[in-house]
Design a protein around this motif. Structure first.
Motif, PDB file in Angstrom:
ATOM      1  N   ARG A  73       0.826  -1.201   0.000  1.00 15.72           N
ATOM      2  CA  ARG A  73       0.000   0.000   0.000  1.00 15.72           C
ATOM      3  C   ARG A  73       0.862   1.254   0.000  1.00 15.72           C
ATOM      4  N   MET A  74       0.232   2.334  -0.393  1.00 24.08           N
ATOM      5  CA  MET A  74       0.902   3.629  -0.390  1.00 24.08           C
ATOM      6  C   MET A  74       0.246   4.527   0.656  1.00 24.08           C
ATOM      7  N   LEU A  75       1.030   4.923   1.653  1.00 26.86           N
ATOM      8  CA  LEU A  75       0.608   5.911   2.643  1.00 26.86           C
ATOM      9  C   LEU A  75       1.327   7.217   2.325  1.00 26.86           C
ATOM     10  N   VAL A  76       0.608   8.320   2.352  1.00 27.81           N
ATOM     11  CA  VAL A  76       1.203   9.635   2.098  1.00 27.81           C
ATOM     12  C   VAL A  76       0.992  10.502   3.331  1.00 27.81           C
ATOM     13  N   CYS A  77       2.083  11.000   3.903  1.00 22.43           N
ATOM     14  CA  CYS A  77       2.040  11.841   5.101  1.00 22.43           C
ATOM     15  C   CYS A  77       2.269  13.292   4.682  1.00 22.43           C
ATOM     16  N   HIS A  78       1.297  14.116   4.944  1.00 26.14           N
ATOM     17  CA  HIS A  78       1.185  15.479   4.434  1.00 26.14           C
ATOM     18  C   HIS A  78       2.399  16.364   4.777  1.00 26.14           C
ATOM     19  N   ASP A  79       2.635  16.669   6.042  1.00 23.46           N
ATOM     20  CA  ASP A  79       3.759  17.483   6.522  1.00 23.46           C
ATOM     21  C   ASP A  79       4.098  18.629   5.566  1.00 23.46           C
ATOM     22  N   MET A  80       3.223  19.605   5.487  1.00 22.31           N
ATOM     23  CA  MET A  80       3.426  20.730   4.585  1.00 22.31           C
ATOM     24  C   MET A  80       3.560  22.021   5.388  1.00 22.31           C
ATOM     25  N   ALA A  81       4.790  22.531   5.486  1.00 22.32           N
ATOM     26  CA  ALA A  81       5.074  23.836   6.105  1.00 22.32           C
ATOM     27  C   ALA A  81       4.438  23.981   7.487  1.00 22.32           C
ATOM     28  N   GLY A  82       4.451  22.887   8.267  1.00 24.67           N
ATOM     29  CA  GLY A  82       3.922  22.946   9.621  1.00 24.67           C
ATOM     30  C   GLY A  82       2.439  22.699   9.738  1.00 24.67           C
ATOM     31  N   PRO A 311       5.431  15.209   0.716  1.00 30.10           N
ATOM     32  CA  PRO A 311       5.421  15.505  -0.721  1.00 30.10           C
ATOM     33  C   PRO A 311       5.312  16.995  -1.005  1.00 30.10           C
ATOM     34  N   GLY A 312       5.045  17.801   0.034  1.00 34.57           N
ATOM     35  CA  GLY A 312       5.045  19.251  -0.137  1.00 34.57           C
ATOM     36  C   GLY A 312       6.420  19.817  -0.460  1.00 34.57           C
ATOM     37  N   TRP A 313       7.462  18.960  -0.465  1.00 30.84           N
ATOM     38  CA  TRP A 313       8.813  19.389  -0.860  1.00 30.84           C
ATOM     39  C   TRP A 313       8.781  20.107  -2.207  1.00 30.84           C
TER      40      TRP A 313
END
Length: 692
Positions: A73-82, A311-313
């Motif tokens: 499975r693919m899990l995506v963890c947001h973590d975008m600029a706090g 992925p917000g990189w």
């Protein structure tokens, strides 16, 4: 591409914000926002449920399926600029360049992350992820010295561990998301480990008993010895935590053989091992960034799951040439490595306007209602499976989401532009579905505007239970050489949308016992004998027709709708609704005008729950003396409440009517004159309330 900020103005805030606002008081009416819980005291007291903002944060889109698939499975963890940036404005903001995710078909689980103690996912992410079949988790995290103090209270007794686990479950149930990522990133005393085990176990059990298909995932941080030592794999130092929950998010500094070793330790639960990959590349295998797929290739080979972190990189580091292009490129690399996780359509009705949840305008049924920048991830339609093509492609047609061209619905559409010879055709993927068909026919409708002799058809792929495949083309005219590619061609009925440049193509087809597996778009030219200027739309660019060469092609797809009845959805008349105004506040302004703030709520008078997907909200000012009324689009609500903040009311206005345009899941909308409304009349400061 501008960087997102946490203080972009919401769409409705029409007056200038206070340069020195008072401290945030969640109990007082204000523009609805999503926000985290920052202390155990807040969590224990349940004060969040006393917040004015709480009802606005309830997700309105249920998850269509329960358990996770039995595969990597693919899990995506947001973590975008706090976290809690432009996405915190529940009713939308005004940043057309706001960060968003739209490749939902590549993931199974989405985690919203911040460094606050209890990260509650903003409702917009839950609504949109659920629409695409993706589970959404919040985050419970303790870190630094403050986190150690929190754990001393959290884990002081077995009863305290159970209490806080139940509080987290209660929040997930109330707000409609699907579980928690637990990250205890502090050193613990060995005597605290039994109560930590109790906390994880009780949370998992209470979540499972409250929400079908819910998840509790442990982050690889503290060990069973109480040491803060990231193992970068599943082993005996963290497996006891893994054994009592639904999975482990392994820290991202793992070595090449760790996925294989972790899978071996997990045994028949190897798909519950999510190997972390930091997109910023901080010690990640393969280096993350544009090489993120290197790690995915290895995880795919070792048959374990993946957890993409941050992925917000792409957005934060302003990857060239622009966010839209770079984001599509990066996710295309992941798709090539990992494959597709979600399929739609799966149920009917199915509707998509291809909206990404941001734009520079907003349209309803081909009519522009807003011409200013906006963002609202909740407004995302089903996202198309568009293939990313780099600049070296030999494809004759470019296919892209277009935010500049006038839309049919929402803020964007799909544009097909390039060169195509008269006898040629170009086909591209739009959706990959798993829609099992019954005896009822399927009714298709899609909106198109085009220049010259450019035409669009829909290519449908079906498969039977015995794996018999059939290809059907829905198109306004016969396609050259179509017989070799399609077993059947069904001509559409073409209707012009009054007052717009759009043509609606309609058709029906019966394929009982088959499964609809793919929807594509076919670009082609009309045959000379069928060319008719009445079937052509005028482009937004007045010079486009004059400059278009004989092989040039341009067509715009505005929406697609699939349902089992050609009848329009029934909307209860205005008199069927009870509409109320709460927290009404008038504030004098400097130029004889005033501002109005009000919470509008509505429900059906018969007591039935509304099954409608969304509501378009308008404000209509009626002048004292001049005949006629001015209507203004305010925004979209996905639940039966909307807060109007600081709406400027000029002098000379006798009444303000708030119109609630009811919208169906098939893309249809109620006529404004038949829609429920709430009206305020002001005369020398006296308010008169009119209910629809």
């Amino acid at each position: 591409m501008s960087k997102t900020t946490s203080d972009s103005e919401p769409l409705l805030q029409s007056s200038d914000p206070d340069p020195d606002p008072p401290p945030f008081d969640p109990t007082q009416p204000s523009v609805p926002i999503s926000y985290p819980i920052k202390s155990l005291e807040e969590l224990k007291s349940r004060s969040y449920f006393d917040s004015f903002h709480y009802p606005f944060n309830k997700a309105s889109v249920p998850l269509p399926s329960g358990s996770l698939p039995n595969r990597p499975r693919m899990l995506v963890c947001h973590d975008m600029a706090g976290g809690y940036g432009d996405d915190k404005w529940v009713q939308g903001g005004s940043n057309a360049e706001a960060f968003a995710i739209w490749h939902w078909y590549l993931m199974d689980v989405f985690v919203y992350f911040s460094h606050s103690l209890v990260t509650l996912p903003p409702r917009c992410w839950t609504d949109t992820a659920h629409r695409h079949g993706v589970k959404v988790l919040g985050t419970f995290i303790t870190e630094s010295e403050e986190g150690r103090v929190i754990c001393d209270t959290l884990l002081s007794t077995k009863e305290s561990s159970q209490l806080y686990a139940e509080r987290l479950t209660e929040l997930a149930v109330a707000l409609g998301f699907d579980g928690w990522l637990i990250n205890i990133e502090v050193k613990l005393d060995l005597v605290q480990i039994p109560n930590l085990i109790e906390f994880i176990s009780h949370l998992t059990q209470s979540m499972h008993s409250s929400i079908s298909g819910s998840l509790v995932i442990w982050y690889d941080s503290v060990t069973t010895e109480g040491k803060l030592e990231w193992q970068d794999q599943l082993n005996q130092k963290n497996k006891p935590f893994f054994d009592i929950c639904d999975g482990i998010f392994v820290n991202y500094t793992w070595k090449e053989d760790y996925p294989r070793l972790s899978g071996a330790v997990a045994g028949d639960r190897k798909f519950d091992v999510y190997m972390g990959i930091d997109v910023f590349g901080r010690g990640a295998y393969g280096g993350g960034q544009w090489n993120t797929s290197y790690a995915l290739d290895l995880l795919k080979k070792e048959d374990v799951s993946a957890a993409i972190f941050a992925p917000g990189w792409i957005y934060e580091t302003k990857q060239p040439p622009d966010f839209q292009t770079a984001n599509n490129h990066w996710w295309a690399l992941l798709e090539k490595s990992w494959g597709i996780s979600q399929h739609y359509p799966r149920v009917l009705p199915f509707y998509s306007n291809f909206d990404q949840g941001h734009g520079h305008h907003f349209y309803v049924d081909g009519e522009q209602v807003l011409d200013t920048p906006w963002n609202n991830i909740s407004s995302q339609g089903f996202q198309p499976f568009l293939k990313y093509i780099d600049g070296c492609t030999a494809d004759p047609i470019q296919v892209f989401i277009d935010f500049k061209e006038a839309s049919y619905s929402g803020g964007s559409n799909i544009t097909f532009k390039g060169n195509l010879k008269d006898d040629a055709q170009f086909t591209t993927r739009l959706f990959q579905g798993e829609l099992l068909l019954g005896d009822s026919p399927l009714y298709f409708a899609y909106s198109v505007k085009s220049v010259k002799n450019s035409l669009l058809g829909l290519a449908l792929e079906f498969v039977s239970e015995v794996n018999e495949r059939k290809s059907v083309l829905l198109a306004p005219q016969e396609v050259n050489q179509s017989s070799s590619k399609f077993g059947r061609v069904v001509l559409t009925r073409q209707l012009r949308k009054p007052g717009t440049e759009w043509f609606i193509q309609e058709s029906s087809i019966s394929m009982s016992g088959y499964k609809l597996t793919e929807i594509g778009v076919v670009c082609y030219k009309s045959k000379p004998q069928f060319r008719d200027s009445r079937l052509e739309s005028k482009p937004d660019d007045p010079d486009e027709n004059s400059t278009q060469g004989p092989e040039e092609f341009k067509a715009v797809l505005g929406h697609i709708s699939i349902k089992t009845s050609e009848q329009n959805l029934y909307f209860p008349p205005s008199a069927s609704w009870l509409v109320e105004g709460q927290h009404i506040k008038w504030t004098p302004a400097t130029d004889e005008s005033k501002t109005l703030s009000v919470k509008i709520i509505w429900k059906l008078k018969n007591g039935n729950d509304s099954t409608f997907s969304s509501y378009n909200i308008y404000a209509e000012n009626t002048p004292d003396k001049v005949p006629g009324a001015e209507k203004k689009f305010l925004g979209v609500a996905l639940l039966e409440a909307y807060y109007v903040a600081d709406l400027v009311v000029p002098s000379g206005i006798s009444s303000i009517k708030f119109i609630i345009q009811v919208c169906g899941s098939d893309g249809s909308s109620q006529k404004l004159e038949d829609s429920p409304y709430f009206e305020l009349a002001a005369s020398e400061g006296q308010l008169i309330v009119h209910l629809s």
